[in-house]
Design a protein around this motif. Structure first.
Motif, PDB file in Angstrom:
ATOM      1  N   SER A 125       0.831  -1.216   0.000  1.00 52.09           N
ATOM      2  CA  SER A 125       0.000   0.000   0.000  1.00 52.09           C
ATOM      3  C   SER A 125       0.863   1.264   0.000  1.00 52.09           C
ATOM      4  O   SER A 125       0.539   2.247  -0.673  1.00 52.09           O
ATOM      5  N   GLU A 126       1.963   1.230   0.726  1.00 45.42           N
ATOM      6  CA  GLU A 126       2.881   2.383   0.755  1.00 45.42           C
ATOM      7  C   GLU A 126       3.599   2.529  -0.578  1.00 45.42           C
ATOM      8  O   GLU A 126       3.785   3.640  -1.090  1.00 45.42           O
ATOM      9  N   ARG A 127       4.009   1.413  -1.173  1.00 49.29           N
ATOM     10  CA  ARG A 127       4.660   1.460  -2.494  1.00 49.29           C
ATOM     11  C   ARG A 127       3.699   2.058  -3.515  1.00 49.29           C
ATOM     12  O   ARG A 127       4.092   2.875  -4.346  1.00 49.29           O
ATOM     13  N   ALA A 128       2.447   1.616  -3.463  1.00 50.30           N
ATOM     14  CA  ALA A 128       1.448   2.130  -4.410  1.00 50.30           C
ATOM     15  C   ALA A 128       1.264   3.630  -4.226  1.00 50.30           C
ATOM     16  O   ALA A 128       1.161   4.375  -5.206  1.00 50.30           O
ATOM     17  N   ARG A 129       1.211   4.090  -2.978  1.00 52.71           N
ATOM     18  CA  ARG A 129       1.071   5.525  -2.711  1.00 52.71           C
ATOM     19  C   ARG A 129       2.234   6.305  -3.313  1.00 52.71           C
ATOM     20  O   ARG A 129       2.057   7.351  -3.934  1.00 52.71           O
ATOM     21  N   LEU A 130       3.446   5.779  -3.162  1.00 51.52           N
ATOM     22  CA  LEU A 130       4.630   6.450  -3.715  1.00 51.52           C
ATOM     23  C   LEU A 130       4.598   6.462  -5.240  1.00 51.52           C
ATOM     24  O   LEU A 130       4.976   7.455  -5.871  1.00 51.52           O
ATOM     25  N   MET A 131       4.154   5.380  -5.834  1.00 55.87           N
ATOM     26  CA  MET A 131       4.087   5.331  -7.291  1.00 55.87           C
ATOM     27  C   MET A 131       3.014   6.292  -7.825  1.00 55.87           C
ATOM     28  O   MET A 131       3.196   6.900  -8.880  1.00 55.87           O
ATOM     29  N   LEU A 132       1.913   6.445  -7.094  1.00 60.50           N
ATOM     30  CA  LEU A 132       0.900   7.415  -7.491  1.00 60.50           C
ATOM     31  C   LEU A 132       1.436   8.843  -7.375  1.00 60.50           C
ATOM     32  O   LEU A 132       1.123   9.703  -8.205  1.00 60.50           O
ATOM     33  N   ARG A 133       2.255   9.095  -6.388  1.00 61.77           N
ATOM     34  CA  ARG A 133       2.889  10.418  -6.254  1.00 61.77           C
ATOM     35  C   ARG A 133       3.840  10.656  -7.426  1.00 61.77           C
ATOM     36  O   ARG A 133       3.900  11.752  -7.987  1.00 61.77           O
ATOM     37  N   TYR A 134       4.570   9.612  -7.819  1.00 54.84           N
ATOM     38  CA  TYR A 134       5.466   9.692  -8.977  1.00 54.84           C
ATOM     39  C   TYR A 134       4.656  10.018 -10.233  1.00 54.84           C
ATOM     40  O   TYR A 134       5.032  10.884 -11.028  1.00 54.84           O
ATOM     41  N   GLN A 135       3.520   9.339 -10.399  1.00 56.20           N
ATOM     42  CA  GLN A 135       2.646   9.599 -11.539  1.00 56.20           C
ATOM     43  C   GLN A 135       2.187  11.061 -11.544  1.00 56.20           C
ATOM     44  O   GLN A 135       2.193  11.718 -12.587  1.00 56.20           O
ATOM     45  N   ALA A 136       1.816  11.571 -10.380  1.00 58.45           N
ATOM     46  CA  ALA A 136       1.365  12.959 -10.280  1.00 58.45           C
ATOM     47  C   ALA A 136       2.482  13.929 -10.656  1.00 58.45           C
ATOM     48  O   ALA A 136       2.250  14.930 -11.347  1.00 58.45           O
ATOM     49  N   LEU A 137       3.694  13.635 -10.225  1.00 63.08           N
ATOM     50  CA  LEU A 137       4.827  14.502 -10.567  1.00 63.08           C
ATOM     51  C   LEU A 137       5.112  14.470 -12.065  1.00 63.08           C
ATOM     52  O   LEU A 137       5.448  15.505 -12.663  1.00 63.08           O
ATOM     53  N   LEU A 138       5.001  13.297 -12.685  1.00 62.91           N
ATOM     54  CA  LEU A 138       5.188  13.210 -14.131  1.00 62.91           C
ATOM     55  C   LEU A 138       4.160  14.074 -14.858  1.00 62.91           C
ATOM     56  O   LEU A 138       4.499  14.809 -15.791  1.00 62.91           O
ATOM     57  N   LYS A 139       2.905  13.999 -14.423  1.00 63.58           N
ATOM     58  CA  LYS A 139       1.856  14.813 -15.048  1.00 63.58           C
ATOM     59  C   LYS A 139       2.109  16.300 -14.825  1.00 63.58           C
ATOM     60  O   LYS A 139       1.931  17.118 -15.720  1.00 63.58           O
TER      61      LYS A 139
END
Length: 94
Positions: free
Chosen positions: A64-78
């Motif tokens: 769940s924490e890894r997924a949260r970090l990857m979603l943050r990465y996605q947001a930064l890319l956008k």
């Protein structure tokens, strides 16, 4: 002189001690955009050791924490997509 890129080792940007730099050019114009370091053997060993240590920690992080970090990465890319697109366009000459 073109900007010399730092290396990311152990989560920190560091200047390379190399005397060999690889030009990154725009193939459409032959303009040198920057120079990437040809890392020394010691720098490579440091990077590998820190990556192994990071993996040992990362594999213990809950999914769940890894997924949260990857979603943050996605947001930064956008958030930075225009800047990223510009850099990639220059690097590929398009």
């Amino acid at each position: 002189m073109a900007r010399q890129l730092p290396m990311l080792i152990n989560g920190e940007f560091v200047a390379s001690q190399t005397d060999q730099w690889i030009p990154v050019t725009n193939p459409a114009t032959q303009e040198v955009l920057c120079e990437a370091p040809a890392a020394t053997a010691g720098e490579m060993e440091q990077a590998i050791a820190s990556a192994k240590a990071a993996f040992a920690d990362w594999k213990e992080v809950p999914v769940s924490e890894r997924a949260r970090l990857m979603l943050r990465y996605q947001a930064l890319l956008k958030e930075h997509q225009e800047e990223i697109a510009e850099i990639l366009s220059q690097e590929t000459g398009k």
